[in-house]
Write an enzyme that holds these catalytic residues in place. Sequence first.
Site, PDB file in Angstrom:
ATOM      1  N   TYR A 116     -31.023  92.567  42.057  1.00  0.00           N
ATOM      2  CA  TYR A 116     -31.050  93.909  41.995  1.00  0.00           C
ATOM      3  C   TYR A 116     -31.017  94.511  43.323  1.00  0.00           C
ATOM      4  O   TYR A 116     -30.611  95.587  43.607  1.00  0.00           O
ATOM      5  CB  TYR A 116     -32.128  94.649  41.064  1.00  0.00           C
ATOM      6  N   GLY A 117     -31.501  93.824  44.317  1.00  0.00           N
ATOM      7  CA  GLY A 117     -31.992  94.250  45.622  1.00  0.00           C
ATOM      8  C   GLY A 117     -30.771  94.814  46.272  1.00  0.00           C
ATOM      9  O   GLY A 117     -31.009  95.824  47.065  1.00  0.00           O
ATOM     10  N   CYS A 149     -40.473  96.024  38.772  1.00  0.00           N
ATOM     11  CA  CYS A 149     -39.450  95.819  39.650  1.00  0.00           C
ATOM     12  C   CYS A 149     -39.602  97.064  40.644  1.00  0.00           C
ATOM     13  O   CYS A 149     -39.638  98.069  40.157  1.00  0.00           O
ATOM     14  CB  CYS A 149     -38.026  96.144  38.952  1.00  0.00           C
ATOM     15  N   ASN A 150     -39.736  96.459  41.851  1.00  0.00           N
ATOM     16  CA  ASN A 150     -39.755  97.593  43.051  1.00  0.00           C
ATOM     17  C   ASN A 150     -38.429  98.253  43.270  1.00  0.00           C
ATOM     18  O   ASN A 150     -38.503  99.315  43.677  1.00  0.00           O
ATOM     19  CB  ASN A 150     -40.091  96.904  44.056  1.00  0.00           C
ATOM     20  N   THR A 151     -37.442  97.284  43.065  1.00  0.00           N
ATOM     21  CA  THR A 151     -36.295  97.826  43.321  1.00  0.00           C
ATOM     22  C   THR A 151     -35.905  99.344  42.636  1.00  0.00           C
ATOM     23  O   THR A 151     -35.486 100.165  43.074  1.00  0.00           O
ATOM     24  CB  THR A 151     -35.253  97.003  43.331  1.00  0.00           C
ATOM     25  N   CYS A 181     -41.921  92.746  46.086  1.00  0.00           N
ATOM     26  CA  CYS A 181     -40.687  92.349  45.352  1.00  0.00           C
ATOM     27  C   CYS A 181     -41.541  91.443  44.329  1.00  0.00           C
ATOM     28  O   CYS A 181     -42.319  90.436  44.829  1.00  0.00           O
ATOM     29  CB  CYS A 181     -39.752  91.747  46.211  1.00  0.00           C
ATOM     30  N   THR A 182     -41.426  91.706  43.015  1.00  0.00           N
ATOM     31  CA  THR A 182     -42.659  91.055  42.020  1.00  0.00           C
ATOM     32  C   THR A 182     -41.981  89.292  41.955  1.00  0.00           C
ATOM     33  O   THR A 182     -42.746  88.618  41.759  1.00  0.00           O
ATOM     34  CB  THR A 182     -42.364  91.377  40.471  1.00  0.00           C
ATOM     35  N   HIS A 183     -40.480  89.029  42.447  1.00  0.00           N
ATOM     36  CA  HIS A 183     -40.163  87.727  42.567  1.00  0.00           C
ATOM     37  C   HIS A 183     -40.999  86.961  43.791  1.00  0.00           C
ATOM     38  O   HIS A 183     -41.388  85.633  43.637  1.00  0.00           O
ATOM     39  CB  HIS A 183     -38.841  87.733  43.169  1.00  0.00           C
ATOM     40  N   ASP A 196     -37.359  93.735  34.312  1.00  0.00           N
ATOM     41  CA  ASP A 196     -36.960  93.520  35.721  1.00  0.00           C
ATOM     42  C   ASP A 196     -35.579  92.684  35.601  1.00  0.00           C
ATOM     43  O   ASP A 196     -34.787  92.507  34.583  1.00  0.00           O
ATOM     44  CB  ASP A 196     -37.917  92.519  36.244  1.00  0.00           C
ATOM     45  N   SER A 197     -35.080  92.251  36.841  1.00  0.00           N
ATOM     46  CA  SER A 197     -33.772  91.617  36.936  1.00  0.00           C
ATOM     47  C   SER A 197     -34.034  90.198  36.524  1.00  0.00           C
ATOM     48  O   SER A 197     -33.093  89.529  35.908  1.00  0.00           O
ATOM     49  CB  SER A 197     -33.172  91.579  38.331  1.00  0.00           C
TER      50      SER A 197
END
Length: 265
Positions: free
Chosen positions: A39-40, A71-73, A184-186, A7-8
């Site tokens: 990343y979004g 990461c969804n992005t 968004c995993t964040h 992920d980012s």
Amino acid sequence: MKIGVFDSGLGGLWVLKNIREMLPLYDYVFFADQAYVPYGNKTKEELFDRATKIFKHLYEIENCKIIVIACNTNSTSIFEELKLWVKENYPDRLIVGIVLPTILNIKSLIENNNIKDVVFFGTHRTVNSHVYKTELENLDSINVSEIEMSLLASLIEEGKPTLEYIKSFSELDKNKEYIGALVCTHYGIVREDFKKVFPSVKHWVYQEDILPNYLKSYLNENSNLTEVLSKDNSMKVIVSKESPVFNDFLYKWFGDDFKFSVCVL
Ligand code: DGL
């Protein structure tokens, strides 16, 4: 061979924390692309370039058999391209995305509860891909809304408060009941703030809960894969740039039970 997670930054780390709690035996390598977070708002070309550099590193240097894209992005914008790239360049390696397990979870929630409204919260790129919305479009009489929170991942990465920012989006119909998905995993890190702001969401979908369960079944169904995975209960964290906030979370969530390295790619 190991399990790579990518992920980012903090979102993937949060997912990994939950994966390790469920599947502690395996060896994990987490790559946090801190030099390029968030990343979004990146273009597809930038995302593909970063992902392939990191995958190459995880497959060749870290000997990962499988990479979980936490990461969804990436999973909504370039997953098919990445799958093809892996097939062509590393035919004996695997990737797992995050969209399928999330959609399966939402569909079962829709089936088991009489709720017709689903709302997705995500980054600019995830929301504008409309991948999640499209996946639900063929279901009868389901209304889907999408809320883009383009600054939230950065606030979390900077360790700043998020409640006021999330409140600025409180536009859901108070007379309806929703399924709310944090795609968004964040965002799972501040899930309590979401709960406060959106009381009309009756069922929350958290990917840090979904992904470990999905990975567990995936591994159970693929005994060939589990046989080649090493099981020394270890974790390595690689960052493309150091960040004090990231390190704070890292030590808070994992103690000092990991190896750490900085790798500029
Ligand atoms: N955690 C990632 C996601 O799920 C990326 C967030 C970001 O870096 O903007 O989309």
